[in-house]
Design a protein around this motif. Structure first.
Motif, short mmCIF file in Angstrom:
data_model
loop_
_atom_site.label_atom_id
_atom_site.label_comp_id
_atom_site.label_asym_id
_atom_site.label_seq_id
_atom_site.Cartn_x
_atom_site.Cartn_y
_atom_site.Cartn_z
N GLU A 265 1.13 -1.06 -0.03
CA GLU A 265 0.14 -0.12 -0.32
C GLU A 265 0.90 1.32 -0.30
OE1 GLU A 265 -3.00 0.63 -0.24
OE2 GLU A 265 -3.93 -1.67 -0.60
N CYS A 266 2.15 0.97 0.68
CA CYS A 266 2.57 2.21 0.76
C CYS A 266 3.21 2.36 -0.85
CB CYS A 266 4.42 2.01 2.35
SG CYS A 266 5.05 0.55 1.19
N PHE A 267 4.12 1.75 -1.02
CA PHE A 267 3.93 2.48 -2.58
C PHE A 267 3.26 2.68 -3.60
CE2 PHE A 267 7.83 -1.28 -3.60
CZ PHE A 267 8.59 -0.21 -2.08
N LYS A 268 1.53 2.40 -3.56
CA LYS A 268 0.99 3.25 -3.95
C LYS A 268 0.97 4.57 -3.46
CE LYS A 268 -2.63 -0.82 -3.84
NZ LYS A 268 -3.41 -1.46 -4.25
N GLU A 269 1.46 5.50 -2.75
CA GLU A 269 1.53 6.24 -2.08
C GLU A 269 2.16 7.28 -3.39
OE1 GLU A 269 2.02 6.84 1.93
OE2 GLU A 269 0.07 4.96 2.22
N SER A 270 3.26 7.16 -3.96
CA SER A 270 3.76 7.44 -4.29
C SER A 270 3.59 8.18 -5.52
CB SER A 270 5.61 6.36 -4.75
OG SER A 270 5.42 5.46 -5.53
N TYR A 271 4.70 9.38 -5.73
CA TYR A 271 3.74 9.63 -7.31
C TYR A 271 4.91 8.35 -7.91
CZ TYR A 271 8.90 11.67 -8.71
OH TYR A 271 10.22 11.80 -9.01
N ASN A 272 4.01 8.17 -9.57
CA ASN A 272 4.75 7.02 -10.35
C ASN A 272 5.21 5.93 -10.19
OD1 ASN A 272 4.34 8.49 -12.34
ND2 ASN A 272 6.79 9.20 -12.63
N PRO A 273 4.24 5.06 -9.04
CA PRO A 273 3.69 4.09 -8.64
C PRO A 273 4.81 3.11 -8.96
CG PRO A 273 2.01 4.45 -8.40
CD PRO A 273 2.84 5.78 -9.13
N PRO A 274 6.06 2.27 -8.99
CA PRO A 274 6.51 1.29 -9.96
C PRO A 274 5.47 0.25 -10.42
CG PRO A 274 7.08 1.43 -7.58
CD PRO A 274 6.18 1.86 -7.38
N PHE A 275 5.57 -0.28 -11.74
CA PHE A 275 4.88 -1.34 -12.70
C PHE A 275 4.48 -2.96 -11.88
CE2 PHE A 275 4.61 2.07 -15.48
CZ PHE A 275 3.14 2.93 -15.29
N LEU A 276 6.07 -2.79 -11.94
CA LEU A 276 6.63 -3.94 -10.87
C LEU A 276 7.80 -3.68 -10.85
CD1 LEU A 276 6.47 -6.66 -12.93
CD2 LEU A 276 8.34 -6.85 -12.20
N PHE A 277 8.33 -4.72 -9.42
CA PHE A 277 9.55 -4.70 -8.91
C PHE A 277 9.60 -6.10 -8.44
CE2 PHE A 277 5.77 -4.09 -5.55
CZ PHE A 277 7.03 -5.05 -4.35
N TYR A 278 11.16 -6.03 -7.97
CA TYR A 278 11.07 -7.28 -8.30
C TYR A 278 12.08 -6.99 -5.93
CZ TYR A 278 12.07 -7.30 -12.78
OH TYR A 278 11.83 -7.12 -14.26
N TYR A 279 11.97 -8.39 -6.16
CA TYR A 279 12.91 -8.54 -4.38
C TYR A 279 12.59 -9.47 -3.45
CZ TYR A 279 8.17 -11.30 -2.90
OH TYR A 279 7.17 -11.47 -2.33
N TYR A 280 13.46 -9.71 -2.30
CA TYR A 280 14.42 -11.17 -2.26
C TYR A 280 13.86 -10.72 -0.73
CZ TYR A 280 17.07 -12.78 -5.63
OH TYR A 280 17.90 -12.83 -7.47
N GLY A 281 13.65 -11.59 0.16
CA GLY A 281 13.33 -11.15 1.57
C GLY A 281 12.18 -11.09 2.24
N ASN A 282 11.83 -10.44 2.89
CA ASN A 282 10.54 -10.69 3.77
C ASN A 282 9.31 -9.28 2.74
OD1 ASN A 282 8.31 -11.10 4.92
ND2 ASN A 282 8.85 -11.10 7.26
#
Length: 267
Positions: free
Chosen positions: A61-78
């Protein structure tokens, strides 16, 4: 050929345009055709990291608050760390003084000890105060989130490989908009900073210049109503922390000040 999912399309465009948001946006707007199914399958097999697209229920949800939220992101971990109650973004100069280094290290350790190592420290894994704050938490086995401006499989700077590996474990989280081993580019770091600003309600500034990447992150955070907390520094005439305090940021004189900010922001 079977119909591609939104996730497949975004993975393809992310790789084709090396994670560049504007190019992906333009491709989507023009309804650009994507590769064949076999090409998509190859990309999936090459992608070692987990990845989340903007339509997923897992998307923070926090990423939705940013301008230009990523269309897709990559991650490792929790990934659940971005839903934790206590989160604090720590940023600052890449060339800290001994005072800034020692004080930020002590403040993070005391805050973690007060909250039983439950405060999520979020930063960019850069040299300087990013590294200082993240390593202070890591030494206590507290949760650390790093959002990097290079490919998810290309730790930058490479000297912070220990932090990179820690963030890949269940006690950490490593995020990038950039696929595979894409090289770090200066423009990516400034753009990445919008996610650092969005990831928590408190931005702790340990020091920096009035015109810097740190100040750009603060500006993005203020635009989204985040609380700014700053460590006072010697008067030099060009110190971001003192300028922020003068303009109304919370002056951090002890770990109790940060603890109070975290308590108040968690509701």
């Amino acid at each position: 050929m079977s119909e591609l999912s939104t996730r497949d399309v975004l993975l393809y465009l992310s790789n084709k345009y090396e994670g560049e948001w504007q190019k992906i946006f333009t491709a989507l707007k023009k309804k650009e055709s994507v590769g064949e199914e076999e090409e998509i399958k190859k990309l999936i097999s090459l992608t070692k990291a987990n990845y989340v697209d903007i339509t997923s229920e897992m998307y923070p949800e926090c990423f939705k608050e940013s301008y230009n939220p990523p269309f897709l992101f990559y991650y490792y971990g929790n990934l659940d760390l971005l839903r934790s109650r206590y989160r604090m973004t720590c940023i600052g100069t890449r060339k800290p003084t001994v005072y800034q280094t020692d004080t930020c290290d002590r403040l993070i350790r005391e805050v973690e000890e007060h909250f039983n190592n439950e405060v999520v420290i979020i930063s960019g894994m850069a040299f300087g105060l990013d590294q200082v704050c993240m390593e202070a938490a890591m030494r206590l086995q507290a949760p650390v989130v790093s959002i990097i401006g290079s490919g998810i499989d290309n730790p930058y700077p490479s000297e912070n490989h220990g932090l990179y590996e820690y963030c890949k474990t269940g006690k950490g989280l490593l995020i990038s908009e950039y696929p595979l081993e894409i090289e770090a580019q200066p423009k990516n770091f400034i753009f990445r900073n919008r996610l650092l600003a969005a990831s928590s309600s408190i931005i702790f500034v340990g020091g920096g210049k009035n015109l810097s990447g740190t100040s750009a992150t603060v500006r993005m955070a203020l635009e989204r109503g985040k609380e700014i907390a700053a460590l006072p520094c010697n008067i030099t005439g060009n110190d971001l922390s003192n300028t922020l305090i003068k303009d109304g940021a919370t002056s951090i004189l002890s770990s109790e000040d940060l603890i109070k900010e975290l308590m108040e922001s968690s509701f």
